[in-house]
Scaffold this motif. Structure first.
Motif, PDB file in Angstrom:
ATOM      1  N   ILE A   1      16.828   4.158   5.531  1.00 17.17           N
ATOM      2  CA  ILE A   1      16.002   5.114   4.790  1.00 17.17           C
ATOM      3  C   ILE A   1      16.094   6.491   5.441  1.00 17.17           C
ATOM      4  CG2 ILE A   1      13.627   5.741   4.195  1.00 17.17           C
ATOM      5  CD1 ILE A   1      13.029   2.723   3.998  1.00 17.17           C
ATOM      6  N   ALA A   2      15.998   6.508   6.772  1.00 19.10           N
ATOM      7  CA  ALA A   2      16.057   7.777   7.500  1.00 19.10           C
ATOM      8  C   ALA A   2      17.394   8.472   7.279  1.00 19.10           C
ATOM      9  CB  ALA A   2      15.832   7.523   8.992  1.00 19.10           C
ATOM     10  N   GLU A   3      18.480   7.719   7.362  1.00 21.86           N
ATOM     11  CA  GLU A   3      19.813   8.307   7.161  1.00 21.86           C
ATOM     12  C   GLU A   3      19.952   8.866   5.739  1.00 21.86           C
ATOM     13  OE1 GLU A   3      22.488   5.174   8.072  1.00 21.86           O
ATOM     14  OE2 GLU A   3      22.101   5.210  10.235  1.00 21.86           O
ATOM     15  N   THR A   4      19.442   8.100   4.772  1.00 18.57           N
ATOM     16  CA  THR A   4      19.517   8.544   3.373  1.00 18.57           C
ATOM     17  C   THR A   4      18.756   9.846   3.167  1.00 18.57           C
ATOM     18  OG1 THR A   4      19.720   6.261   2.577  1.00 18.57           O
ATOM     19  CG2 THR A   4      19.001   7.922   0.982  1.00 18.57           C
ATOM     20  N   TYR A   5      17.558   9.906   3.719  1.00 16.18           N
ATOM     21  CA  TYR A   5      16.740  11.100   3.525  1.00 16.18           C
ATOM     22  C   TYR A   5      17.182  12.265   4.388  1.00 16.18           C
ATOM     23  CZ  TYR A   5      13.624   9.223   0.070  1.00 16.18           C
ATOM     24  OH  TYR A   5      13.137   8.736  -1.106  1.00 16.18           O
TER      25      TYR A   5
ATOM     26  N   PRO B   1       0.809  -1.229   0.000  1.00 16.62           N
ATOM     27  CA  PRO B   1       0.000   0.000   0.000  1.00 16.62           C
ATOM     28  C   PRO B   1       0.840   1.276   0.000  1.00 16.62           C
ATOM     29  CG  PRO B   1      -0.093  -1.097   2.146  1.00 16.62           C
ATOM     30  CD  PRO B   1       0.572  -2.041   1.204  1.00 16.62           C
ATOM     31  N   LEU B   2       2.068   1.209   0.551  1.00 20.77           N
ATOM     32  CA  LEU B   2       2.946   2.378   0.506  1.00 20.77           C
ATOM     33  C   LEU B   2       3.323   2.717  -0.932  1.00 20.77           C
ATOM     34  CD1 LEU B   2       5.485   2.032   3.471  1.00 20.77           C
ATOM     35  CD2 LEU B   2       3.659   3.699   3.216  1.00 20.77           C
ATOM     36  N   LYS B   3       3.624   1.683  -1.724  1.00 20.93           N
ATOM     37  CA  LYS B   3       3.979   1.902  -3.120  1.00 20.93           C
ATOM     38  C   LYS B   3       2.804   2.477  -3.912  1.00 20.93           C
ATOM     39  CE  LYS B   3       7.350  -1.896  -3.349  1.00 20.93           C
ATOM     40  NZ  LYS B   3       7.644  -3.222  -3.947  1.00 20.93           N
ATOM     41  N   LYS B   4       1.595   2.019  -3.603  1.00 19.71           N
ATOM     42  CA  LYS B   4       0.410   2.462  -4.338  1.00 19.71           C
ATOM     43  C   LYS B   4      -0.021   3.870  -3.942  1.00 19.71           C
ATOM     44  CE  LYS B   4      -1.505  -2.171  -5.078  1.00 19.71           C
ATOM     45  NZ  LYS B   4      -2.656  -3.087  -4.811  1.00 19.71           N
ATOM     46  N   SER B   5       0.442   4.342  -2.805  1.00 15.76           N
ATOM     47  CA  SER B   5      -0.001   5.645  -2.299  1.00 15.76           C
ATOM     48  C   SER B   5       0.485   6.812  -3.143  1.00 15.76           C
ATOM     49  CB  SER B   5       0.492   5.844  -0.863  1.00 15.76           C
ATOM     50  OG  SER B   5       1.902   6.001  -0.838  1.00 15.76           O
ATOM     51  N   LYS B   6       1.618   6.664  -3.830  1.00 11.89           N
ATOM     52  CA  LYS B   6       2.244   7.708  -4.651  1.00 11.89           C
ATOM     53  C   LYS B   6       2.735   8.903  -3.834  1.00 11.89           C
ATOM     54  CE  LYS B   6      -0.394   6.556  -8.815  1.00 11.89           C
ATOM     55  NZ  LYS B   6      -1.297   7.064  -9.889  1.00 11.89           N
ATOM     56  N   ILE B   7       2.651   8.783  -2.533  1.00 12.65           N
ATOM     57  CA  ILE B   7       3.185   9.824  -1.657  1.00 12.65           C
ATOM     58  C   ILE B   7       4.642   9.522  -1.321  1.00 12.65           C
ATOM     59  CG2 ILE B   7       2.959  10.978   0.585  1.00 12.65           C
ATOM     60  CD1 ILE B   7       0.751  11.617  -1.382  1.00 12.65           C
ATOM     61  N   PHE B   8       4.901   8.253  -1.051  1.00 14.24           N
ATOM     62  CA  PHE B   8       6.256   7.826  -0.731  1.00 14.24           C
ATOM     63  C   PHE B   8       7.003   7.481  -2.012  1.00 14.24           C
ATOM     64  CE2 PHE B   8       3.875   7.069   3.116  1.00 14.24           C
ATOM     65  CZ  PHE B   8       4.760   7.428   4.123  1.00 14.24           C
ATOM     66  N   PRO B   9       8.278   7.863  -2.105  1.00 17.23           N
ATOM     67  CA  PRO B   9       9.081   7.479  -3.271  1.00 17.23           C
ATOM     68  C   PRO B   9       9.132   5.953  -3.406  1.00 17.23           C
ATOM     69  CG  PRO B   9      10.202   9.160  -1.967  1.00 17.23           C
ATOM     70  CD  PRO B   9       9.024   8.709  -1.161  1.00 17.23           C
ATOM     71  N   PRO B  10       9.195   5.411  -4.622  1.00 13.14           N
ATOM     72  CA  PRO B  10       9.209   3.951  -4.818  1.00 13.14           C
ATOM     73  C   PRO B  10      10.315   3.246  -4.046  1.00 13.14           C
ATOM     74  CG  PRO B  10       8.880   5.084  -6.909  1.00 13.14           C
ATOM     75  CD  PRO B  10       9.182   6.146  -5.898  1.00 13.14           C
TER      76      PRO B  10
ATOM     77  N   VAL C   1      11.422   3.791  -1.150  1.00 14.22           N
ATOM     78  CA  VAL C   1      11.031   3.564   0.250  1.00 14.22           C
ATOM     79  C   VAL C   1      10.218   2.276   0.358  1.00 14.22           C
ATOM     80  CG1 VAL C   1       9.691   4.467   2.182  1.00 14.22           C
ATOM     81  CG2 VAL C   1      11.095   6.018   0.818  1.00 14.22           C
ATOM     82  N   GLY C   2       9.247   2.109  -0.553  1.00 13.47           N
ATOM     83  CA  GLY C   2       8.463   0.883  -0.545  1.00 13.47           C
ATOM     84  C   GLY C   2       9.310  -0.343  -0.812  1.00 13.47           C
ATOM     85  N   ASP C   3      10.272  -0.237  -1.736  1.00 11.75           N
ATOM     86  CA  ASP C   3      11.147  -1.374  -2.049  1.00 11.75           C
ATOM     87  C   ASP C   3      12.011  -1.771  -0.857  1.00 11.75           C
ATOM     88  OD1 ASP C   3      10.156  -1.423  -4.615  1.00 11.75           O
ATOM     89  OD2 ASP C   3      11.758  -0.175  -5.446  1.00 11.75           O
ATOM     90  N   MET C   4      12.577  -0.785  -0.162  1.00 11.47           N
ATOM     91  CA  MET C   4      13.438  -1.082   0.984  1.00 11.47           C
ATOM     92  C   MET C   4      12.640  -1.653   2.151  1.00 11.47           C
ATOM     93  SD  MET C   4      16.276   1.989   1.017  1.00 11.47           S
ATOM     94  CE  MET C   4      17.272   1.128   2.239  1.00 11.47           C
ATOM     95  N   ILE C   5      11.417  -1.157   2.341  1.00 11.59           N
ATOM     96  CA  ILE C   5      10.570  -1.713   3.400  1.00 11.59           C
ATOM     97  C   ILE C   5      10.183  -3.154   3.060  1.00 11.59           C
ATOM     98  CG2 ILE C   5       8.259  -1.557   4.431  1.00 11.59           C
ATOM     99  CD1 ILE C   5       8.570   1.444   4.466  1.00 11.59           C
ATOM    100  N   ALA C   6       9.937  -3.441   1.781  1.00  8.59           N
ATOM    101  CA  ALA C   6       9.628  -4.816   1.359  1.00  8.59           C
ATOM    102  C   ALA C   6      10.797  -5.746   1.678  1.00  8.59           C
ATOM    103  CB  ALA C   6       9.304  -4.846  -0.131  1.00  8.59           C
TER     104      ALA C   6
END
Length: 360
Positions: free
Chosen positions: A312-316, A281-290, A292-297
């Motif tokens: 992710i936090a350090e990168t951002y 659902p994070l990937k489908k939201s279009k709010i989070f960059p792709p 982020v969804g890939d790394m969480i997966a």
């Protein structure tokens, strides 16, 4: 009207006191964690912290918490009675720490998190404050010129007689409007601001504001990256403290600084309760960059979600730093050019009629 004004003033004073109290919260949390780690019980630890606190509002809250603990109330429940200081994140992390018997570790982690978030917020605020200060100062200079300098110069120009060039006519018109109707402009500005504040105080208004906020060229990208960084930091901190993922998302939806992001997290939580994973659902939201969804997966599949969220936090965090510099570097020249154009136009409009040999 007088009662309303007094009530509004009292509210502003209270907000100021709460901000002052929250500024000490990091130090208080870290000190309490150190005392608990040293083997001091919670009530005695809070009593020691009270002696170190400078803010009167925080002092009063901690004294009330101490009395609640003596009366048998849990630490988390007592903190929850003061939401102006202790938000859902703070309270739920404390509750998880109490349940796991690792309250000192949770408080230490919480202090580090609060400090990191404060630094990021201050960094972004400072980057955006400088252009705002430049705009205010530039506007003040133009207002000063229109109110005190231009009228005297216009008198000289008009005394000379002859046809006036177009820039001078425009300047005289602007000056007359400014001097004759400045109060109306101020009244309209204040009215529009009050209408805007009333609108964004509603759920729908806040959602519209935060949606467009992310679409602002250049600056919107900065806000988006800052929100993603805060999301990842907070999610990782909550998971490490023993809070369940669904409860983490519920807390995050309440405390994120963007209503659109909060609404997205509510939808994500509902999908998870229906049986899906977090990343889909994070990937489908279009709010989070792709990414982020890939790394969480990957984190979900490997069982290392906390570690991936921290990456992710350090990168951002780095992305926010870079984007902040880009925004500052882009906005400053634009403001300087705009101010140079305005002041240059005023000078040109005044000088042109005074120069002999021009055919207007």
């Amino acid at each position: 009207d007088t009662a309303g004004a007094m009530s509004g003033a009292a509210f502003e004073i209270r907000k100021f006191r709460v901000r002052a109290a929250r500024s000490e919260l990091v130090g208080v949390t870290r000190l309490l964690a150190t005392l608990l780690k040293a083997g001091i019980n919670l009530v005695d630890g809070i009593n020691s912290v009270i002696q170190q606190v400078n803010d009167k509002h925080l002092d009063g809250v901690l004294r009330q918490v101490r009395e609640d603990l003596k009366g048998g109330v849990s630490f988390a429940d007592s903190l929850g009675q003061h939401p102006e200081l202790f938000d859902a994140l703070y309270v739920n992390m404390v509750r998880a720490g109490e349940a796991s018997g690792a309250l000192d570790q949770v408080l230490s982690r919480l202090a580090g998190f609060l400090q990191a978030q404060s630094k990021m917020k201050n960094r972004v605020s400072a980057a955006l404050a400088y252009p705002m200060i430049m705009c205010v100062m530039g506007g003040g200079v133009v207002a000063f010129l229109l109110a005190f300098v231009v009228p005297k110069m216009v008198k000289v120009v008009l005394k000379k007689g002859g046809a006036l060039p177009v820039p001078t006519k425009i300047l005289i018109t602007v000056q007359n409007l400014f001097l004759g109707y400045w109060w109306l402009g101020l009244l309209i500005g204040i009215s529009l601001w009050l209408i805007y504040m009333a609108y964004v105080s509603t759920e729908k208004g806040a959602l519209v504001r935060d949606t467009y906020k992310l679409r602002i060229p250049v600056v919107g990208e900065l806000f988006r990256k800052q929100s993603v960084s805060r999301f990842a930091h907070t999610f990782a901190t909550l998971l490490r403290s023993g809070v369940q993922a669904t409860e983490c998302l519920k807390i995050l939806a309440d405390i994120v600084d963007n209503r659109l992001l909060g609404k997205t997290l509510v939808d994500v939580r509902e999908r998870i309760l229906e049986g899906t994973d977090i990343s889909t659902p994070l990937k489908k939201s279009k709010i989070f960059p792709p990414v982020v969804g890939d790394m969480i997966a990957i984190g979900e599949e490997s069982g290392q979600l906390e570690e991936l969220l921290e990456r992710i936090a350090e990168t951002y965090d780095e992305e926010v730093e870079i984007t902040t510099q880009k925004v500052t570097a882009l906005i400053e020249p634009l403001i300087i050019v705009a101010m140079a154009f305005v002041v240059g136009f005023i000078v040109l409009a005044i000088v042109l009629p005074l120069v002999d040999g021009f055919n207007f």
